[in-house]
Design an enzyme around this catalytic site. Structure first.
Site, PDB file in Angstrom:
ATOM      1  N   PRO A  79       0.993  -4.566  -6.743  1.00 37.70           N
ATOM      2  CG  PRO A  79       0.033  -6.006  -8.337  1.00 37.70           C
ATOM      3  CD  PRO A  79       0.184  -4.550  -7.984  1.00 37.70           C
ATOM      4  CG  ASP A 124      -0.763   8.674   2.309  1.00 32.21           C
ATOM      5  OD1 ASP A 124      -0.058   8.946   1.310  1.00 32.21           O
ATOM      6  OD2 ASP A 124      -1.877   9.182   2.506  1.00 32.21           O
ATOM      7  CG  ASP A 159       0.468  -0.241  -2.166  1.00 31.00           C
ATOM      8  OD1 ASP A 159       0.894  -0.099  -3.328  1.00 31.00           O
ATOM      9  OD2 ASP A 159      -0.719  -0.060  -1.846  1.00 31.00           O
ATOM     10  CB  CYS A 169      -0.722   3.165 -16.864  1.00 28.03           C
ATOM     11  SG  CYS A 169      -1.785   2.928 -15.424  1.00 28.03           S
TER      12      CYS A 169
END
Length: 303
Positions: A110, A158, A131, A231
Site C-alpha cells: 500500500p 504481475d 502491484d 519479512c
C-alpha cells in the site's frame, strides 16, 4: 510445534527470540521528508500531547507511546508522517535512490516503502509503483496523494511479467523487490502469520519470489541496483531465492551499511549450501532491536 522453532539453530539466543516474538510490536511512524522534517513533527507531537521517542538508528523514525495510534494525529492527516514498521524502513535505505533517477518498486502497495523512496528522491525523477492487487493499488494512490508524492506512476501488473514498453523500453537505475512472503517476521502484530503457517506455503511463495526477482534484475540497467527484502525468517524465501538469481543472472551481492543490529545471511540450510557472498545479506531478528523480523540483500547487476 511452534513453526518459529525451526529457526532456533539460526538465532543466537532462541529463548530471547521467542520471547520477543510474543511481545506486542511498538507503533512507529516515519517522517515524510516531502512535507515535513523530524523537528517539525517533534514539535507537532509535543503540541498535540502525543507520547513519542526517537528511534536511535534513524532520525526520521519515532516510536509512539503505548495506546497511541499513527492515524489519530493531525500530522498524519496532513501527510507529515506515515505509520510504518521500523524495519520496513530498511530496504529504501539500502536501495539509496537519488533525485532524478528511474526507480521501480515492483510490489509497491500500500505504499510505505514507495512514499519513502519518493522522499529520498526529493520527489524528482521517475518512480514507478507497481502491484497486481487493485484494492491495494487504491491504498497506494491514496497514501501517495496524502504524502504529496508527484513523481509516481502507478501500474498494475504481475511483477513476474512487468513490461518496459510503457517506459520506452528503458531499464531502471534501481529496483526495489519487497516480495510477498509468509510474513513470519510480522508475528508480533499478526499472530495469524504463524497460526496459518505451512511449509507448502513457504515453498510455493518462494517460486513466486524467484520469478519476481528474476524479472526485476532483467528490467534493471547494467550497473544498476536491486534490493531484495522479505519479512520472513525462512531461508527458502531468502537465501535460496537469492542463490537462484546468482546462478541464473550476471549479478552479485554487495555490502551495505545498516545502522541497527543484524546478522549475516546464512550459507547452509537443511543440507543446501549457498554462496559465501550470502553473508553480505542481513537478517534482523526481533530480540536484537525490539522490532519485527526482516531480511534484506543488495544486488548489483553486471555492467
Amino acid at each position: 510445534m511452534d513453526p518459529l522453532s525451526r529457526y532456533d539453530p539460526l538465532a543466537d539466543d532462541p529463548a530471547a527470540f521467542h520471547a520477543a516474538c510474543e511481545r506486542p510490536l511498538p507503533s512507529v511512524v516515519r517522517v515524510n521528508g516531502i512535507k515535513a522534517t523530524p523537528e517539525r513533527v517533534r514539535r507537532a507531537f509535543e503540541a498535540a500531547g502525543v507520547e513519542f521517542e526517537p528511534v536511535g538508528w534513524h532520525e526520521g523514525l519515532f516510536r509512539l507511546g503505548e495506546g497511541e495510534s499513527p492515524g489519530n494525529s493531525w500530522p498524519f492527516v496532513h501527510g507529515w508522517i506515515y505509520g510504518q514498521e521500523e524495519v520496513s524502513a530498511v530496504p529504501a535505505l539500502a536501495l539509496d535512490p537519488q533525485p532524478g533517477e528511474r526507480v521501480l518498486d515492483c510490489c509497491a502497495a500500500p505504499g510505505s516503502k514507495t512514499t519513502q523512496l519518493a522522499a529520498r528522491m526529493e520527489d524528482r525523477g521517475l518512480l514507478v509503483g507497481n502491484d497486481n492487487n487493485l484494492g491495494r493499488l487504491s491504498a497506494l494512490r491514496s497514501n501517495a496523494e496524502r504524502c504529496g508524492v508527484s513523481n509516481l506512476v502507478v501500474t498494475r501488473a504481475d511483477a513476474r511479467n512487468f513490461s518496459l514498453k510503457p517506459f520506452s523500453g528503458e531499464r531502471f537505475d534501481r529496483t526495489l523487490v519487497d516480495v510477498p512472503c509468509s510474513c513470519e517476521g510480522t508475528v508480533r502484530k499478526n499472530p495469524e502469520a504463524v497460526e496459518s503457517w505451512s511449509l507448502d506455503h513457504v515453498e510455493g511463495i518462494a517460486g513466486v519470489q524467484r520469478g519476481i526477482l528474476a524479472r526485476s534484475i532483467e528490467v534493471t540497467r547494467p550497473g544498476g541496483t536491486v534490493v531484495y527484502s522479505t519479512c520472513t525468517f525462512a531461508p527458502e524465501e531468502n537465501e535460496a531465492v537469492l542463490q537462484h538469481a546468482l546462478e541464473e543472472y550476471d549479478c552479485r551481492l554487495v555490502e551495505f551499511e545498516l545502522p541497527l543490529e543484524s546478522v549475516p545471511g546464512i550459507t547452509e540450510w537443511n543440507g543446501e549450501t549457498f554462496e559465501d557472498s550470502m553473508r553480505r545479506a542481513k537478517r534482523i531478528y526481533p530480540h536484537h532491536n525490539d522490532t519485527g523480523g526482516f531480511f534484506c540483500a543488495k544486488l548489483e547487476v553486471a555492467g
